[in-house]
Design a protein around this motif. Structure first.
Motif, mmCIF file in Angstrom:
data_model
loop_
_atom_site.group_PDB
_atom_site.id
_atom_site.type_symbol
_atom_site.label_atom_id
_atom_site.label_comp_id
_atom_site.label_asym_id
_atom_site.label_seq_id
_atom_site.Cartn_x
_atom_site.Cartn_y
_atom_site.Cartn_z
ATOM 1 N N ALA A 157 -9.350 1.628 -4.387
ATOM 2 C CA ALA A 157 -10.291 1.907 -3.718
ATOM 3 C C ALA A 157 -11.335 0.852 -3.500
ATOM 4 O O ALA A 157 -11.872 0.556 -2.559
ATOM 5 N N ARG A 207 0.867 -1.094 0.017
ATOM 6 C CA ARG A 207 0.022 0.202 -0.004
ATOM 7 C C ARG A 207 0.811 1.081 -0.055
ATOM 8 O O ARG A 207 0.534 2.181 -0.702
ATOM 9 N N LEU A 215 -5.958 4.177 -8.763
ATOM 10 C CA LEU A 215 -6.521 4.561 -7.465
ATOM 11 C C LEU A 215 -7.851 4.311 -7.258
ATOM 12 O O LEU A 215 -8.361 3.725 -6.357
ATOM 13 N N LYS A 216 -8.648 4.536 -8.255
ATOM 14 C CA LYS A 216 -10.019 4.329 -7.794
ATOM 15 C C LYS A 216 -10.362 2.813 -7.765
ATOM 16 O O LYS A 216 -11.427 2.393 -7.124
ATOM 17 N N TRP A 260 -9.028 6.685 -2.154
ATOM 18 C CA TRP A 260 -8.464 5.553 -1.942
ATOM 19 C C TRP A 260 -7.920 5.453 -0.208
ATOM 20 O O TRP A 260 -7.994 4.478 0.083
#
Length: 184
Positions: free
Chosen positions: A66, A32, A62-63, A112
């Protein structure tokens, strides 16, 4: 580049003799942190830059991550995510990838980071209540078998391992940033 948005890239090394849970969580947090470092500090142009012929972007990653974090949080809690990640995949399986272009860097970073924070909290709450051997609260195979949390954590880490490599290549193309681990 944008200097006003900073993602947390710090990682704490476990003891060289740490147990399974601590090592699994460290590996996940290291991935991460590396992902955050590769995606962090960019403006919309940097986040949305592609490397043709691919249409993959750091914004999309990123999306996507998430959504992945939220998806696995369901397995830790049994509770579905809220907006904006509660879009059924069947409605548009590529929604996270193409909708990210319309999001600001601040929205993407917050989305995120929020998903990571919820995932960490959910797993932290679940582990004392049955450890890694307990079954997922949501996911089940066609035969009703539920994977244990160990499998869920490994799958989440694998998702990062896959996409950290993508982020590495995309970020190098944006501004030349290279390296294996974020500076500490």
């Amino acid at each position: 580049m944008t200097d006003d948005i900073v993602l947390d890239t710090t990682i704490s090394e476990p003891s060289m003799t740490a147990g399974e849970v601590e090592m699994l969580l460290f590996a996940l947090d290291r991935s991460r942190a590396t992902f955050a470092w590769k995606c962090g500090g960019l403006d919309a142009a940097g986040l949305n830059r592609t490397q043709p012929p691919s249409t993959l972007t750091l914004a999309g990653l990123l999306k996507h991550m998430a959504a992945v974090e939220e998806r696995y949080t369901i397995d830790f809690t049994g509770e579905a995510p809220g907006p904006p990640l509660n879009v059924p995949e069947a409605a548009d399986p590529a929604w996270v990838w193409h909708s990210a272009a319309g999001d600001t860097p601040a929205e993407l970073y917050a989305l995120w980071q929020g998903a990571v924070d919820r995932s960490r909290a959910a797993l932290g709450k679940a582990l004392p209540d049955g450890g890694l051997d307990q079954p997922a609260k949501y996911t089940a195979a066609a035969d009703g078998t539920r994977p244990n949390l160990r499998r869920i954590v490994v799958d989440l880490h694998d998702e990062y391992a896959r996409h950290v490599g993508h982020a590495d290549l995309l970020r190098e193309a944006v501004d030349g940033l290279t390296g294996e681990d974020p500076p500490q």
